[in-house]
Design a protein around this motif. Sequence first.
Motif, PDB file in Angstrom:
ATOM      1  N   ASP A  44      70.527  12.137  61.983  1.00  0.00           N
ATOM      2  CA  ASP A  44      70.277  13.159  62.999  1.00  0.00           C
ATOM      3  C   ASP A  44      69.055  13.949  62.558  1.00  0.00           C
ATOM      4  O   ASP A  44      69.066  14.615  61.518  1.00  0.00           O
ATOM      5  N   PHE A  45      67.987  13.878  63.334  1.00  0.00           N
ATOM      6  CA  PHE A  45      66.748  14.547  62.977  1.00  0.00           C
ATOM      7  C   PHE A  45      66.749  16.025  63.341  1.00  0.00           C
ATOM      8  O   PHE A  45      65.788  16.732  63.061  1.00  0.00           O
ATOM      9  N   GLY A  46      67.821  16.505  63.958  1.00  0.00           N
ATOM     10  CA  GLY A  46      67.954  17.910  64.275  1.00  0.00           C
ATOM     11  C   GLY A  46      67.198  18.366  65.513  1.00  0.00           C
ATOM     12  O   GLY A  46      67.206  19.532  65.851  1.00  0.00           O
ATOM     13  N   ASP A  47      66.545  17.416  66.184  1.00  0.00           N
ATOM     14  CA  ASP A  47      65.793  17.765  67.393  1.00  0.00           C
ATOM     15  C   ASP A  47      66.338  17.025  68.611  1.00  0.00           C
ATOM     16  O   ASP A  47      65.664  16.871  69.610  1.00  0.00           O
ATOM     17  N   GLY A  48      67.578  16.545  68.474  1.00  0.00           N
ATOM     18  CA  GLY A  48      68.192  15.786  69.563  1.00  0.00           C
ATOM     19  C   GLY A  48      68.017  14.284  69.421  1.00  0.00           C
ATOM     20  O   GLY A  48      68.628  13.522  70.154  1.00  0.00           O
ATOM     21  N   ASN A  49      67.194  13.871  68.468  1.00  0.00           N
ATOM     22  CA  ASN A  49      66.975  12.441  68.232  1.00  0.00           C
ATOM     23  C   ASN A  49      67.826  11.943  67.080  1.00  0.00           C
ATOM     24  O   ASN A  49      67.958  12.626  66.058  1.00  0.00           O
ATOM     25  N   THR A  50      68.401  10.769  67.267  1.00  0.00           N
ATOM     26  CA  THR A  50      69.162  10.112  66.208  1.00  0.00           C
ATOM     27  C   THR A  50      68.672   8.679  66.082  1.00  0.00           C
ATOM     28  O   THR A  50      68.040   8.138  66.989  1.00  0.00           O
ATOM     29  N   LEU A  51      68.985   8.076  64.938  1.00  0.00           N
ATOM     30  CA  LEU A  51      68.544   6.720  64.656  1.00  0.00           C
ATOM     31  C   LEU A  51      69.458   6.120  63.607  1.00  0.00           C
ATOM     32  O   LEU A  51      69.939   6.827  62.721  1.00  0.00           O
ATOM     33  N   ASN A  52      69.702   4.835  63.683  1.00  0.00           N
ATOM     34  CA  ASN A  52      70.467   4.133  62.665  1.00  0.00           C
ATOM     35  C   ASN A  52      69.538   3.857  61.486  1.00  0.00           C
ATOM     36  O   ASN A  52      68.505   3.205  61.641  1.00  0.00           O
TER      37      ASN A  52
END
Length: 117
Positions: A44-52
């Motif tokens: 979780d990048f903390g800006d609403g973006n996530t990535l595996n």
Amino acid sequence: MAIIITDECINCGACEPECPNNAIYDAGAAWRFSDGTDLKGTIDFGDGNTLNAEEAQAALSDEIYYIVPDKCTECVGFHDEPQCAAVCPVDCCVDDEDVRETQEELHAKKDWLHANG
């Protein structure tokens, strides 16, 4: 800031094993946040973006070695200077003027990459 590899790169590969964050990849090679770090699963990048973290990301260059800016800490927390620049025989590992980070930000990134924070 981060380090970039300029197009003067001769693809010798000296830099790649020196990176404590595994942020350097061969031309055309896919990269992952999980490579050489403690990042696993969903990030979780903390800006609403996530990535595996284990998901392959497209290569940033298909011609020369490249450095992933989101993984580069300029060796802060590991060494006194960026090791890629120290070993580069043609001095093509240089500051990326487009990516500026404070020492505190680089320490925080190191802690994030290696689960120390």
